[in-house]
Design a protein around this motif. Structure first.
Motif, PDB file in Angstrom:
ATOM      1  N   LYS A  55      46.597  24.595 -10.907  1.00  6.85           N
ATOM      2  CA  LYS A  55      47.918  24.016 -11.059  1.00  6.85           C
ATOM      3  C   LYS A  55      48.407  24.028 -12.503  1.00  6.85           C
ATOM      4  O   LYS A  55      49.591  24.132 -12.765  1.00  6.85           O
ATOM      5  CB  LYS A  55      47.906  22.576 -10.542  1.00  6.85           C
ATOM      6  CG  LYS A  55      49.027  22.315  -9.571  1.00  6.85           C
ATOM      7  CD  LYS A  55      48.927  20.933  -9.006  1.00  6.85           C
ATOM      8  CE  LYS A  55      50.228  20.203  -9.200  1.00  6.85           C
ATOM      9  NZ  LYS A  55      50.094  18.780  -8.949  1.00  6.85           N
ATOM     10  N   VAL A  70      62.459  25.199 -11.820  1.00  5.48           N
ATOM     11  CA  VAL A  70      61.547  24.092 -11.511  1.00  5.48           C
ATOM     12  C   VAL A  70      60.400  24.063 -12.514  1.00  5.48           C
ATOM     13  O   VAL A  70      60.061  23.011 -13.059  1.00  5.48           O
ATOM     14  CB  VAL A  70      61.022  24.188 -10.067  1.00  5.48           C
ATOM     15  CG1 VAL A  70      60.018  23.084  -9.792  1.00  5.48           C
ATOM     16  CG2 VAL A  70      62.183  24.119  -9.084  1.00  5.48           C
ATOM     17  N   ARG A  79      61.108  22.479 -15.760  1.00  2.23           N
ATOM     18  CA  ARG A  79      61.065  21.014 -15.816  1.00  2.23           C
ATOM     19  C   ARG A  79      59.663  20.461 -15.628  1.00  2.23           C
ATOM     20  O   ARG A  79      59.286  19.494 -16.266  1.00  2.23           O
ATOM     21  CB  ARG A  79      61.964  20.428 -14.723  1.00  2.23           C
ATOM     22  CG  ARG A  79      63.368  20.108 -15.155  1.00  2.23           C
ATOM     23  CD  ARG A  79      64.138  21.340 -15.460  1.00  2.23           C
ATOM     24  NE  ARG A  79      65.445  21.144 -16.014  1.00  2.23           N
ATOM     25  CZ  ARG A  79      66.529  21.781 -15.554  1.00  2.23           C
ATOM     26  NH1 ARG A  79      66.427  22.600 -14.528  1.00  2.23           N
ATOM     27  NH2 ARG A  79      67.678  21.607 -16.142  1.00  2.23           N
ATOM     28  N   LEU A  80      58.884  21.060 -14.729  1.00  5.76           N
ATOM     29  CA  LEU A  80      57.579  20.466 -14.413  1.00  5.76           C
ATOM     30  C   LEU A  80      56.480  20.920 -15.372  1.00  5.76           C
ATOM     31  O   LEU A  80      55.485  20.233 -15.542  1.00  5.76           O
ATOM     32  CB  LEU A  80      57.187  20.792 -12.968  1.00  5.76           C
ATOM     33  CG  LEU A  80      58.052  20.163 -11.873  1.00  5.76           C
ATOM     34  CD1 LEU A  80      57.494  20.490 -10.498  1.00  5.76           C
ATOM     35  CD2 LEU A  80      58.180  18.660 -12.041  1.00  5.76           C
ATOM     36  N   ASP A 108      53.997  14.141  -6.172  1.00  2.02           N
ATOM     37  CA  ASP A 108      54.144  15.019  -7.326  1.00  2.02           C
ATOM     38  C   ASP A 108      55.582  15.542  -7.415  1.00  2.02           C
ATOM     39  O   ASP A 108      55.895  16.618  -6.928  1.00  2.02           O
ATOM     40  CB  ASP A 108      53.152  16.185  -7.184  1.00  2.02           C
ATOM     41  CG  ASP A 108      53.274  17.189  -8.300  1.00  2.02           C
ATOM     42  OD1 ASP A 108      53.802  16.830  -9.365  1.00  2.02           O
ATOM     43  OD2 ASP A 108      52.847  18.343  -8.102  1.00  2.02           O
ATOM     44  N   PHE A 109      56.461  14.758  -8.012  1.00  2.00           N
ATOM     45  CA  PHE A 109      57.835  15.220  -8.196  1.00  2.00           C
ATOM     46  C   PHE A 109      58.467  14.552  -9.408  1.00  2.00           C
ATOM     47  O   PHE A 109      57.950  13.551  -9.907  1.00  2.00           O
ATOM     48  CB  PHE A 109      58.687  14.933  -6.944  1.00  2.00           C
ATOM     49  CG  PHE A 109      58.926  13.471  -6.668  1.00  2.00           C
ATOM     50  CD1 PHE A 109      60.047  12.832  -7.172  1.00  2.00           C
ATOM     51  CD2 PHE A 109      58.029  12.737  -5.904  1.00  2.00           C
ATOM     52  CE1 PHE A 109      60.273  11.487  -6.913  1.00  2.00           C
ATOM     53  CE2 PHE A 109      58.248  11.393  -5.636  1.00  2.00           C
ATOM     54  CZ  PHE A 109      59.372  10.765  -6.143  1.00  2.00           C
ATOM     55  N   ARG A 110      59.555  15.149  -9.883  1.00  2.00           N
ATOM     56  CA  ARG A 110      60.241  14.626 -11.058  1.00  2.00           C
ATOM     57  C   ARG A 110      61.738  14.862 -10.979  1.00  2.00           C
ATOM     58  O   ARG A 110      62.173  15.856 -10.421  1.00  2.00           O
ATOM     59  CB  ARG A 110      59.681  15.283 -12.315  1.00  2.00           C
ATOM     60  CG  ARG A 110      59.115  14.254 -13.280  1.00  2.00           C
ATOM     61  CD  ARG A 110      58.115  14.867 -14.200  1.00  2.00           C
ATOM     62  NE  ARG A 110      58.742  15.514 -15.330  1.00  2.00           N
ATOM     63  CZ  ARG A 110      58.079  16.257 -16.203  1.00  2.00           C
ATOM     64  NH1 ARG A 110      56.792  16.445 -16.057  1.00  2.00           N
ATOM     65  NH2 ARG A 110      58.693  16.811 -17.213  1.00  2.00           N
ATOM     66  N   TYR A 165      62.576  17.985  -8.558  1.00  2.00           N
ATOM     67  CA  TYR A 165      61.665  19.116  -8.469  1.00  2.00           C
ATOM     68  C   TYR A 165      60.287  18.654  -8.029  1.00  2.00           C
ATOM     69  O   TYR A 165      59.831  17.604  -8.428  1.00  2.00           O
ATOM     70  CB  TYR A 165      61.524  19.792  -9.839  1.00  2.00           C
ATOM     71  CG  TYR A 165      62.825  19.985 -10.550  1.00  2.00           C
ATOM     72  CD1 TYR A 165      63.633  21.071 -10.266  1.00  2.00           C
ATOM     73  CD2 TYR A 165      63.264  19.056 -11.494  1.00  2.00           C
ATOM     74  CE1 TYR A 165      64.848  21.245 -10.900  1.00  2.00           C
ATOM     75  CE2 TYR A 165      64.478  19.233 -12.140  1.00  2.00           C
ATOM     76  CZ  TYR A 165      65.268  20.322 -11.842  1.00  2.00           C
ATOM     77  OH  TYR A 165      66.464  20.485 -12.466  1.00  2.00           O
TER      78      TYR A 165
END
Lengths: 207, 396
Positions: free
Chosen positions: A2, A187, A190-191, B157-159, B283
């Motif tokens: 990940k 995405v 941001r992550l 698991d998100f933001r 996300y």
């Protein structure tokens, strides 16, 4: 897996420049990187996974998020119009898109034909010039088209102009300058912002 | 035209097979319950709307609308989002005595795909609209409910990224002076083209300080300090108001205890053109596209003849499902009763008793089954009520 960053690299013309750039930025890439036939190369020390893709497909992988980042030519970005961030001009593999054809040739008045690998870009360009043309999509050796009478003009990338010259073609218009870009999935941007920001910073320091 | 094969569906249309359906319902139910517990009322609107009303009010690109003609020759659209239809209902029916209304929906929307498969043209959205409340508290509630809804669905698991269209506009206007120049620069943000943005800024006839301020704008991401840093840079009152709004929003989010889930990202400019203030996107890991988005749209109601502030969000169920790792064991299979005709009544009574206990029971005439072994593997267990009564065999 990940915390890995997946980077889509373009095979062919840009690949060497891109690999060299990453090394200049201080990333340790294995020697096998340059002449491997593998499609996926992992570099656990750097927590990178590279996928080797057709240049035209790089923005597709990034848009769908199977790659976090990618290196793609501006020509491909213009043609594909994918929903990705264009973060950095890497200033490598410089060239430009041009209109070319046989010397002193005129285009057909009724239905001017243009052969290209970039149908979308070519159509938009001629429309803006107030000209309606018929686009013929080819996948390579575009220079053939005017030589054997398939099209009056071609739209293709030119880096040194040698290919055109050797085939007896001349350049009529320069359309737009092209360099390679670092692109990012919205995405991932941001992550995985910390790692991506670091990468961007290291790459933008190279001059 | 090529001849269609019988199994083909139009581009972007998808089937929902039983196990996916079950997973979807489960997630939807938990989100619905969460939204209801916050006092939002669910409602439905028709699939077809007029092109000139809802079609024009929605921000979906024209070539993405599914259009058709009715018998009177009016152009219809299949609704491309739920915000515009709900604004229509709210403006014409529900908004009465200036009280905020809280509505929710769970519905399929339609957006034609030109390019290729890999993206659905029909997908389900679950969302809320809070109409008639222009306060920043309403925006805060929207964001908090979005987070709680996703948590209720089991997502961790998100933001969220939060931007502010009003902030972007005033910040740019203050430096650039004219609306045309603001629009030209904003387009680069909307196209996510930072390279083009930087080139454009460098070509503008501006002082180096102003150029620097525009270039720095691209780095406006983070928590509360980011906002304070830019408070000083804004000279006019509208700009300061936008920043004050963001500060208040941050306070609200902290009061809800949700600041860990949230980042401010002032470069976030949504493609939905009806947004006017706060905008946000959410996300999740594993999913390449935002799983939901929302924001404030204070001018949309005006198109339907009412003046009212509004804010809302929508979660994409299809993308949310992608965020979960699929566990095949999760699907609850049924039990099966295989019976022969002489014991039909007994089998029926047995099955009913089990069903009343909340168990899923399939009642199957044994003559209809050719492959007993294949049948056995499909169910949790099998009860044979065959032949003489009194002999009951249970296979597990």
């Amino acid at each position: 897996m990940k915390d890995f960053l997946t980077i889509a690299m373009p095979k062919g013309r840009i690949f060497e420049d891109a690999a060299q750039l990453l090394r200049q930025a201080g990333f340790q890439l294995p020697p096998e990187f340059d002449d491997s036939r593998k499609l996926i190369i992992e570099v656990p020390e750097e927590k990178f996974r590279f996928i080797l893709a057709k240049p035209m497909d790089v923005p597709t992988y990034v848009e769908h998020g199977v790659a976090d980042l990618g290196i793609a030519g501006k020509d491909v970005m213009l043609e594909e119009e994918r929903d990705v961030y264009e973060l950095l001009d890497l200033k490598i593999s410089a060239c430009y898109l041009a209109v070319a054809g046989l010397p002193e040739s005129k285009t057909n008045d009724v239905a001017p034909k243009v052969a290209t690998k970039y149908p979308h870009v070519a159509a938009a360009y001629f429309r803006e010039q107030g000209e309606q043309v018929e686009i013929i999509k080819l996948n390579g050796s575009i220079e053939l088209a005017p030589l054997i009478g398939l099209a009056d003009r071609i739209v293709d990338i030119v880096s040194t102009g040698r290919t055109l010259k050797e085939n007896g073609l001349v350049e009529y218009e320069q359309m737009v300058k092209i360099t390679s870009r670092l692109i990012v999935n919205p995405v991932s941007f941001r992550l995985k912002d910390e790692r991506i920001n670091e990468l961007v910073e290291r790459l933008s320091k190279i001059k | 035209m090529t001849r269609l094969f019988m199994f083909e569906k139009p581009l972007g249309m998808r089937d929902t097979l039983p196990d996916l359906y079950d997973r979807k319902q489960k997630i939807k139910l938990s989100i619905e319950n969460e939204m209801k517990s916050w006092g939002y009322q669910f409602m439905e609107t028709p699939t077809l709307e007029y092109y000139d009303t809802v079609g024009a009010a929605s921000a979906t690109l024209d070539q993405q609308l599914f259009k058709l003609l009715d018998q009177q020759g009016q152009t219809l659209v299949m609704r491309p989002d739920m915000t515009a239809p709900i604004a229509r209902v709210a403006a014409s029916k529900l908004l009465k005595n200036d009280l905020p209304i809280r509505l929710a929906y769970s519905a399929n929307v339609f957006r034609a795909q030109q390019r290729e498969a890999g993206r659905p043209a029909e997908f389900e959205q679950i969302g809320v609209e809070c109409i008639g409340d222009s306060t920043i508290s309403a925006d805060g509630e929207g964001i908090a409910l979005m987070i709680h809804s996703l948590q209720a669905a089991g997502l961790e698991d998100f933001r969220l990224s939060i931007g502010h269209i009003g902030f972007v506009q005033t910040y740019f206007l203050q430096i650039l002076g004219t609306d045309e120049r603001v629009e030209a620069l904003t387009r680069y943000l909307y196209e996510k083209n930072y390279v083009g943005y930087r080139e454009h800024v460098n070509e503008l006839a501006l002082s180096s300080i102003d150029k620097q301020r525009l270039l720095e704008f691209l780095t406006l991401r983070g928590g509360r300090p980011i906002i304070e840093k830019f408070f000083d840079l804004l000279e006019n009152d509208i700009g300061k108001r936008a920043v004050t709004e963001l500060q208040q929003l941050w306070d609200i989010i902290s009061d809800f205890g949700l600041d860990e889930k949230v980042t401010f990202d002032l470069t976030l400019v949504s493609h939905m053109s009806y947004y006017t203030g706060i905008v946000f996107e959410v996300y999740a890991g594993n999913v390449g596209f935002p799983i939901g988005n929302g924001g404030r749209y204070d001018l949309l109601l005006r198109k339907f003849g009412k003046q009212a502030g509004a804010t809302g969000f929508a979660i994409r169920i299809d993308r949310l499902l992608e965020a979960f790792v699929v566990d095949n064991e999760e699907y609850e299979r049924a039990s099966c009763v295989l019976f022969s005709s002489e014991r039909r009544k007994e089998a029926f009574e047995y099955a009913q008793k089990q069903r009343q206990l909340g168990n899923k029971v399939v009642l199957q005439d044994i003559i209809g089954v050719k492959d007993i072994d294949g049948c056995t593997s499909q169910y949790v267990d099998i009860t044979f009520l065959v032949g003489k009564s009194g002999t009951e065999v249970v296979l597990k």
